[in-house]
Motif scaffolding. Structure first.
Motif, PDB file in Angstrom:
ATOM      1  N   ASP A 208       1.121  -0.960  -0.892  1.00 19.87           N
ATOM      2  CA  ASP A 208       0.133   0.187  -0.089  1.00 19.87           C
ATOM      3  C   ASP A 208       0.822   1.562  -0.003  1.00 19.87           C
ATOM      4  N   ALA A 209       1.940   1.448   0.337  1.00 14.91           N
ATOM      5  CA  ALA A 209       2.466   2.122   0.352  1.00 14.91           C
ATOM      6  C   ALA A 209       3.312   2.792  -0.814  1.00 14.91           C
ATOM      7  N   CYS A 210       3.450   1.510  -1.062  1.00 13.92           N
ATOM      8  CA  CYS A 210       4.551   1.231  -2.939  1.00 13.92           C
ATOM      9  C   CYS A 210       3.324   2.180  -3.786  1.00 13.92           C
ATOM     10  N   GLY A 211       1.894   1.662  -3.128  1.00 11.85           N
ATOM     11  CA  GLY A 211       0.934   2.396  -4.005  1.00 11.85           C
ATOM     12  C   GLY A 211       1.071   3.954  -4.107  1.00 11.85           C
ATOM     13  N   SER A 212       0.851   4.120  -2.447  1.00  9.83           N
ATOM     14  CA  SER A 212       0.935   5.433  -2.509  1.00  9.83           C
ATOM     15  C   SER A 212       2.142   6.210  -3.203  1.00  9.83           C
ATOM     16  N   LEU A 213       3.825   6.082  -2.904  1.00 11.77           N
ATOM     17  CA  LEU A 213       4.845   6.195  -3.801  1.00 11.77           C
ATOM     18  C   LEU A 213       3.652   6.892  -5.093  1.00 11.77           C
ATOM     19  N   LEU A 214       3.524   5.543  -5.751  1.00  9.49           N
ATOM     20  CA  LEU A 214       3.734   5.489  -7.229  1.00  9.49           C
ATOM     21  C   LEU A 214       2.727   7.010  -7.702  1.00  9.49           C
ATOM     22  N   ARG A 215       1.637   6.901  -6.967  1.00  6.93           N
ATOM     23  CA  ARG A 215       0.882   8.099  -6.769  1.00  6.93           C
ATOM     24  C   ARG A 215       1.127   9.281  -6.877  1.00  6.93           C
ATOM     25  N   GLU A 216       2.231   9.317  -5.551  1.00  6.55           N
ATOM     26  CA  GLU A 216       2.487  10.409  -5.398  1.00  6.55           C
ATOM     27  C   GLU A 216       3.561  10.997  -7.075  1.00  6.55           C
ATOM     28  N   VAL A 217       4.526  10.289  -7.396  1.00  7.05           N
ATOM     29  CA  VAL A 217       5.482  10.729  -8.273  1.00  7.05           C
ATOM     30  C   VAL A 217       5.159  10.585  -9.582  1.00  7.05           C
ATOM     31  N   PRO A 218       4.958  11.826 -10.569  1.00  9.35           N
ATOM     32  CA  PRO A 218       4.223  11.837 -11.026  1.00  9.35           C
ATOM     33  C   PRO A 218       4.891  11.131 -12.304  1.00  9.35           C
ATOM     34  N   GLY A 219       4.696  10.293 -13.319  1.00 12.98           N
ATOM     35  CA  GLY A 219       5.491   9.438 -14.200  1.00 12.98           C
ATOM     36  C   GLY A 219       6.615   8.406 -14.109  1.00 12.98           C
ATOM     37  N   ALA A 220       6.541   8.235 -12.084  1.00 12.78           N
ATOM     38  CA  ALA A 220       6.887   6.749 -12.130  1.00 12.78           C
ATOM     39  C   ALA A 220       6.752   5.787 -12.424  1.00 12.78           C
ATOM     40  N   LEU A 254      -0.949  -1.182  -8.430  1.00 10.40           N
ATOM     41  CA  LEU A 254       0.128  -0.873  -8.666  1.00 10.40           C
ATOM     42  C   LEU A 254       0.636  -1.455 -10.381  1.00 10.40           C
ATOM     43  N   ILE A 255      -0.782  -1.632 -10.678  1.00 12.01           N
ATOM     44  CA  ILE A 255      -1.002  -2.534 -12.326  1.00 12.01           C
ATOM     45  C   ILE A 255      -1.051  -1.467 -12.949  1.00 12.01           C
ATOM     46  N   GLY A 256      -0.529  -0.919 -14.079  1.00  7.16           N
ATOM     47  CA  GLY A 256      -1.119  -0.342 -15.322  1.00  7.16           C
ATOM     48  C   GLY A 256      -0.220  -0.084 -15.983  1.00  7.16           C
ATOM     49  N   ARG A 257      -0.262   0.778 -17.080  1.00  7.32           N
ATOM     50  CA  ARG A 257       0.661   0.850 -18.537  1.00  7.32           C
ATOM     51  C   ARG A 257       2.039   1.502 -18.068  1.00  7.32           C
ATOM     52  N   ASN A 258       1.803   1.702 -17.114  1.00  7.39           N
ATOM     53  CA  ASN A 258       3.490   1.967 -15.883  1.00  7.39           C
ATOM     54  C   ASN A 258       3.994   0.716 -15.083  1.00  7.39           C
ATOM     55  N   SER A 259       3.650  -0.122 -15.643  1.00  4.96           N
ATOM     56  CA  SER A 259       4.508  -1.559 -14.604  1.00  4.96           C
ATOM     57  C   SER A 259       4.408  -2.366 -15.402  1.00  4.96           C
ATOM     58  N   VAL A 260       5.785  -2.419 -15.018  1.00  2.00           N
ATOM     59  CA  VAL A 260       6.304  -3.911 -15.926  1.00  2.00           C
ATOM     60  C   VAL A 260       6.934  -5.156 -14.885  1.00  2.00           C
ATOM     61  N   LEU A 261       6.192  -6.456 -14.774  1.00  2.00           N
ATOM     62  CA  LEU A 261       6.136  -7.447 -14.335  1.00  2.00           C
ATOM     63  C   LEU A 261       7.563  -8.676 -14.892  1.00  2.00           C
ATOM     64  N   ALA A 262       8.796  -8.762 -14.030  1.00  2.00           N
ATOM     65  CA  ALA A 262       9.803  -9.976 -14.810  1.00  2.00           C
ATOM     66  C   ALA A 262       8.673 -11.630 -14.492  1.00  2.00           C
ATOM     67  N   HIS A 263       9.409 -12.206 -15.512  1.00  2.00           N
ATOM     68  CA  HIS A 263       9.208 -13.430 -15.502  1.00  2.00           C
ATOM     69  C   HIS A 263       7.534 -14.269 -16.212  1.00  2.00           C
ATOM     70  N   ASN A 264       6.694 -13.889 -15.144  1.00  2.00           N
ATOM     71  CA  ASN A 264       5.494 -14.468 -15.858  1.00  2.00           C
ATOM     72  C   ASN A 264       4.949 -15.739 -16.490  1.00  2.00           C
ATOM     73  N   VAL A 265       5.734 -16.395 -15.406  1.00  4.71           N
ATOM     74  CA  VAL A 265       6.141 -18.027 -16.155  1.00  4.71           C
ATOM     75  C   VAL A 265       4.634 -19.049 -16.543  1.00  4.71           C
ATOM     76  N   HIS A 266       4.423 -18.815 -15.028  1.00  4.31           N
ATOM     77  CA  HIS A 266       2.751 -19.715 -14.950  1.00  4.31           C
ATOM     78  C   HIS A 266       1.910 -19.120 -14.095  1.00  4.31           C
ATOM     79  N   PRO A 267       1.088 -17.887 -15.620  1.00  3.77           N
ATOM     80  CA  PRO A 267      -0.005 -17.210 -15.439  1.00  3.77           C
ATOM     81  C   PRO A 267      -1.706 -17.944 -15.361  1.00  3.77           C
ATOM     82  N   THR A 268      -2.449 -17.286 -14.813  1.00  3.90           N
ATOM     83  CA  THR A 268      -3.628 -17.893 -14.772  1.00  3.90           C
ATOM     84  C   THR A 268      -4.641 -16.878 -16.184  1.00  3.90           C
ATOM     85  N   ASP A 269      -5.107 -17.157 -16.765  1.00  9.61           N
ATOM     86  CA  ASP A 269      -5.739 -17.177 -17.895  1.00  9.61           C
ATOM     87  C   ASP A 269      -6.828 -15.866 -17.335  1.00  9.61           C
TER      88      ASP A 269
END
Length: 446
Positions: A208-220, A254-269
């Motif tokens: 939740d603190a990470c989400g707050s920081l993401l919203r507080e820094v424009p373009g992060a 935390l998931i949006g256009r400015n998000s990059v997640l590594a791996h995702n080898v075993h995702p659900t549909d």
């Protein structure tokens, strides 16, 4: 202005949706103040700009600078720990090394090794997993700025299940992250990325603190790991009362256009559908996935679901900084999947290593291909005379065949020269301290 001459190859249009390789066999790129202002056949450009200096890159291939969407700054000295799955490798190899970055002189030395490794490999842009210590992250940004790389990075945060010396609190994570962002975000070529290590080591309050920081820094930006290893995924589900992995981030914004997640080898549909709706991207790290036995990434499922995919070296579980190697490993793994795999051509491989990464990082208007209006971030692949790759390139049937042979055979040693914004990048290897080997041919002034 400077006129660069060579075999220019790039992928301005996504080959996964019908784009094809763009080639100028004897091409010219006119560069002014770091920007490509004209592109075409060399003879035509030379006729129009007879007074401009020429940099002759004949032989080899001139490619866009590589874009690495997942690489760990503190792990450059932890490579080579083979024979272990993810969680054992973290405990025995990665985390002890990461803890050493609490020592600032050590962190500065690692930063120099890391940035040099990227430059040697022809990587001009990277989304970097930073360190658990704010001064070490400062060292990374400072070294990247000195060399000139485009780097997006941030403080790595965790509050459980890791070594005690790598843990923080939600309050401290927010405070230190905000201070780093104020110092570096948008300064030169640097940008800030909010970076919880993974949900396994981060509780809801920290996320939740990470989400707050993401919203507080424009373009992060936001980056983390997801769905890499079966045991990791099962443990995350237990910790979050049955939630699927992507949801543990999404519930905190935390998931949006400015998000990059590594791996995702075993995702659900459902996770793939959510990633597509949010416009998020995945960093595919094929050598790391193979080295740790994490599984074979289903590129076809991601493409079919409309999820952006680019390449990450994932140093240090990955086996080096070279995105040429990562692209080749991606090709191998898709071949092994047979009918369930995604057919990959040389154009697909170049796209994954360049323009796909630029798109994932929101930089497609600046880098990723060598078109007019883009910054001249470029790599000249030219092997030493007489080596196997040199023979292969000289006997190729055409530029596309040459590109295939480059992905099959090239290594960091074949990266002759690198430019960012039109300036040569020091690579501190066999030509350290020199300008690129390219022949600069000045034209007489009238």
């Amino acid at each position: 202005m400077t006129l660069f001459r060579g075999t220019v190859v790039d992928t301005p249009d996504d080959p996964f949706i019908g784009g094809v390789l763009r080639v100028e066999a004897d091409g010219g790129l006119l560069v002014r103040a770091g920007e490509i202002v004209e592109r075409g056949g060399f003879a035509q450009l030379r006729a129009r700009h007879a007074e401009e200096d020429v940099v002759d890159l004949s032989g080899g291939l001139l490619l866009p600078g590589f874009v690495d969407t997942h690489v760990h700054f503190p792990q450059v000295r932890a490579m080579g720990g083979l024979g272990m799955p993810l969680l054992d490798w973290l405990e025995q190899c990665a985390l002890p090394e990461e803890a050493r970055l609490a020592d600032q002189p050590y962190a500065q030395a690692v930063a120099a090794d890391f940035v040099s490794g990227l430059a040697q490999a022809g990587t001009t842009t990277a989304l970097v997993f930073g360190a658990h210590f704010a001064p070490a992250v400062d060292a990374l940004f400072a070294e990247a700025a000195r060399v000139g790389l485009r780097v997006t990075s941030g403080l790595v945060v965790s509050d459980r299940l890791l070594r005690p010396d790598l843990l923080t609190t939600p309050e401290r994570a927010h405070e230190e992250g905000l201070a780093l962002a104020h110092r570096w975000h948008g300064v030169g070529r640097a940008r800030y990325a909010v970076t919880p290590r993974f949900s396994l080591s981060c509780g809801d309050a920290l996320l939740d603190a990470c989400g707050s920081l993401l919203r507080e820094v424009p373009g992060a930006w936001f980056t983390s790991h997801v769905n890499e290893n079966a045991l990791e995924i099962a443990t995350v589900a237990e910790l979050f009362e049955g939630s699927v992995y992507v949801d543990t981030y999404d519930r905190h914004g935390l998931i949006g256009r400015n998000s990059v997640l590594a791996h995702n080898v075993h995702p659900t549909d459902d996770e793939l559908q959510l990633l597509c709706r949010r416009g998020a991207s995945i960093a595919h790290c094929p050598t790391s996935n193979a080295a740790l036995g994490s599984g074979i990434f289903s590129l076809k499922r991601h493409v079919d679901a409309g999820v952006r995919v680019a390449l990450g070296s994932d140093v240090g579980a990955g086996t080096g900084f070279s995105l040429l190697k990562e692209a080749l490993q991606a090709y191998f793994l898709q071949q092994l999947l047979g009918a369930e795999g995604q057919r990959l051509t040389p154009a697909h491989l170049l796209h994954l290593a360049t323009s796909a990464g630029a798109d994932a990082l929101g930089l497609a208007d600046q880098v990723g291909d060598l078109g007019v209006g883009k910054r001249f971030d470029a790599v000249w692949l030219r092997p030493r005379p007489g080596c196997t790759l040199d023979v292969a390139l000289r006997t190729a049937s055409g530029p596309e065949d040459a590109l295939a042979r480059a992905f099959a055979l090239a290594s960091t040693a074949d990266v002759d020269s690198v430019w960012i914004d039109g300036r040569p990048v020091p690579t501190d290897h066999r030509f350290a301290g020199s300008v690129p080997r390219a022949a600069a041919v000045p034209s007489p002034r009238r």
